[in-house]
Design a protein around this motif. Structure first.
Motif, PDB file in Angstrom:
ATOM      1  N   ASP A  40     -13.682   6.362  43.613  1.00 33.61           N
ATOM      2  CA  ASP A  40     -12.357   6.744  43.299  1.00 33.61           C
ATOM      3  C   ASP A  40     -11.435   7.153  44.780  1.00 33.61           C
ATOM      4  OD1 ASP A  40     -12.886   5.935  40.817  1.00 33.61           O
ATOM      5  OD2 ASP A  40     -12.252   7.998  39.863  1.00 33.61           O
ATOM      6  N   ASP A  42      -7.569   8.380  46.417  1.00 30.85           N
ATOM      7  CA  ASP A  42      -6.312   8.342  46.521  1.00 30.85           C
ATOM      8  C   ASP A  42      -5.678   7.532  47.373  1.00 30.85           C
ATOM      9  OD1 ASP A  42      -6.221  10.356  44.244  1.00 30.85           O
ATOM     10  OD2 ASP A  42      -6.428  11.969  45.706  1.00 30.85           O
ATOM     11  N   SER A  58       2.296   7.983  45.958  1.00 27.31           N
ATOM     12  CA  SER A  58       0.617   7.820  45.873  1.00 27.31           C
ATOM     13  C   SER A  58       0.333   7.119  44.716  1.00 27.31           C
ATOM     14  CB  SER A  58       0.297   9.226  45.673  1.00 27.31           C
ATOM     15  OG  SER A  58       0.771   9.774  44.397  1.00 27.31           O
ATOM     16  N   THR A  59      -0.885   6.329  44.835  1.00 30.62           N
ATOM     17  CA  THR A  59      -1.546   5.595  43.786  1.00 30.62           C
ATOM     18  C   THR A  59      -2.954   5.815  44.060  1.00 30.62           C
ATOM     19  OG1 THR A  59      -1.596   3.679  42.514  1.00 30.62           O
ATOM     20  CG2 THR A  59      -1.722   3.457  45.001  1.00 30.62           C
ATOM     21  N   LYS A  60      -3.837   5.313  43.036  1.00 30.54           N
ATOM     22  CA  LYS A  60      -4.826   5.685  42.940  1.00 30.54           C
ATOM     23  C   LYS A  60      -6.169   4.436  42.966  1.00 30.54           C
ATOM     24  CE  LYS A  60      -8.155   8.894  40.852  1.00 30.54           C
ATOM     25  NZ  LYS A  60      -8.131  10.191  41.564  1.00 30.54           N
ATOM     26  N   ASN A  62      -9.601   2.935  41.707  1.00 29.33           N
ATOM     27  CA  ASN A  62     -10.456   3.438  40.732  1.00 29.33           C
ATOM     28  C   ASN A  62     -11.815   2.845  41.228  1.00 29.33           C
ATOM     29  OD1 ASN A  62      -9.165   5.351  39.402  1.00 29.33           O
ATOM     30  ND2 ASN A  62      -8.218   3.392  38.032  1.00 29.33           N
TER      31      ASN A  62
END
Ligand SMILES: C[S@@+](CC[C@H](N)C(=O)[O-])C[C@H]1O[C@@H](n2cnc3c(N)ncnc32)[C@H](O)[C@@H]1O
Length: 363
Positions: A40, A42, A58-60, A62
């Motif tokens: 994961d 950021d 922001s997003t992530k 995975n």
């Protein structure tokens, strides 16, 4: 192994219910595109228009992702009225930095080509920005191809060995600049230190074989004054390499040119003056092309007997050892060094460097 953010679908503007949004599809893979980042992280998405107005979110990513659709908006109207670029980066990569110059992050950020204000998507290009001390506040910018077929990303992309070569050349330049005599920082390859020392009476003559997007040779001419670099490769890469040469901010009295050079048909006379340094980064992975590569190196060093060859490689398979046998048979001897690069789950990987010369030359 380092991981690269790529645009599977380059950014574009979309109108929804009277508001303006930006959308793109990304993935994060190794340089060959053969494995996805499995942890994961950021991510920060930053849209910036030609007046310097920015908008970010922001997003992530995975660990199980194979791709990630990203949307940014609604965009403020004063941003969306002009063309803009999108950067996707890890916001605080310091946890993964290896203490060296310039730092090689685990995840290499991507900046798109300009797009908007209409709905036409950005060109299938991605820009890598490489910051090292001496080039502030403007990072070195290298364009590479991107798009929706990962299989295409074989040649004209920045790769781990290319990034590590930039780091390695910079470490040696810094060692020279600081007049650092401590044993722990002294380069193992003294011949390279000698060649990269300035001032010089005449420009250093450098040729790069299999230059790809040109990252190593362009970096050298950007950090070293009076350095004349000839990048060579197959005709396929000419467009991207020319774009990178045109965008380069070179050091005083340095120059970069490009010429097609196929190892299977090397020209008799490549350089008007004797070559002093030959760069070869990540060109030893295909055993079938190694005899032609070594024969080209042999021909170049016969024409310029004092030349040294810096080879950078990441070991991919056992067949690459043929390269060392062929170089030995051609009468070359090497001094070895290495640079660590990050890998996922806090592991490290290694790029190997070999500096070859004819046995009679002292390196
Ligand atoms: C893996 S890329 C390395 C690119 C760049 N040096 C880097 O480190 O990022 C290998 C390069 O070798 C070039 N190449 C492969 N076979 C070649 C040949 N027969 N003659 C000239 N260049 C060749 C490819 O076009 C490609 O750009």
């Amino acid at each position: 192994m380092v991981y690269y953010i790529r645009f599977l679908k380059t950014p574009r503007i979309q109108q929804q219910k009277g508001s303006t949004y930006l959308s793109a599809l990304i993935c994060i893979t190794t340089d060959l595109g053969d494995s996805f980042l499995a942890e994961d992280v950021d991510l920060m998405m930053i849209a910036e228009n030609s007046s310097g107005v920015t908008f970010q979110k922001s997003t992530k990513w995975n660990a199980s992702n194979r791709e990630l659709a990203i949307t940014l908006g609604p965009l403020p109207s004063h941003l969306a009225q002009q063309s803009m670029v999108l950067t996707v980066q890890v916001p605080h990569p310091s946890g993964h930095l290896i203490p060296q110059y310039p730092p090689i992050p685990l995840v290499v950020a991507a900046t798109s080509a300009p797009f908007g204000p209409r709905s036409t998507p950005a060109e299938n290009l991605v820009q890598r920005r490489i910051q090292y001390s001496g080039c502030e506040p403007f990072p070195m910018k290298i364009w590479e191809e991107t798009g929706n077929s990962i299989a295409r990303h074989i040649w004209d992309v920045a790769r781990d060995a290319g990034l590590a070569t930039v780091t390695y050349l910079h470490m040696i330049r810094e060692n020279i600049r600081r007049n650092d005599k401590s044993k722990s920082t002294e380069p193992k390859i003294q011949a390279l230190k000698r060649v990269l020392s300035s001032p010089r009476r005449k420009p250093l003559q450098v040729v790069e074989l299999g230059a790809g997007c040109g990252i190593a040779g362009i970096a050298l001419a950007s950090m070293l004054p009076a350095c004349s670099v000839l990048l060579t490769d197959l005709p396929e890469v000419e467009d991207i390499i020319t774009r990178n040469i045109n965008a380069a901010q070179l050091a005083t009295m340095s120059s970069v040119q490009y010429q097609n050079l196929d190892w299977d048909h090397p020209p008799d006379n490549l350089c008007p003056r004797p070559i002093e340094l030959i760069l070869v980064s990540d060109c030893t992975y295909n055993a079938d092309s190694l005899p032609a590569l070594v024969s080209t190196l042999d021909g170049l060093v016969r024409a310029s007997p004092g030349a040294i060859i810096l080879v950078a490689l990441k070991r991919r398979h056992d067949s690459e050892t043929v390269f060392f046998d062929l170089m030995g048979s051609a009468g070359f001897t090497a001094v070895q060094d290495s640079v660590e690069i990050p890998s996922q789950h806090d592991e490290v990987d290694e790029i190997e460097f070999y500096c070859y010369s004819r046995a009679s030359e002292e390196i």
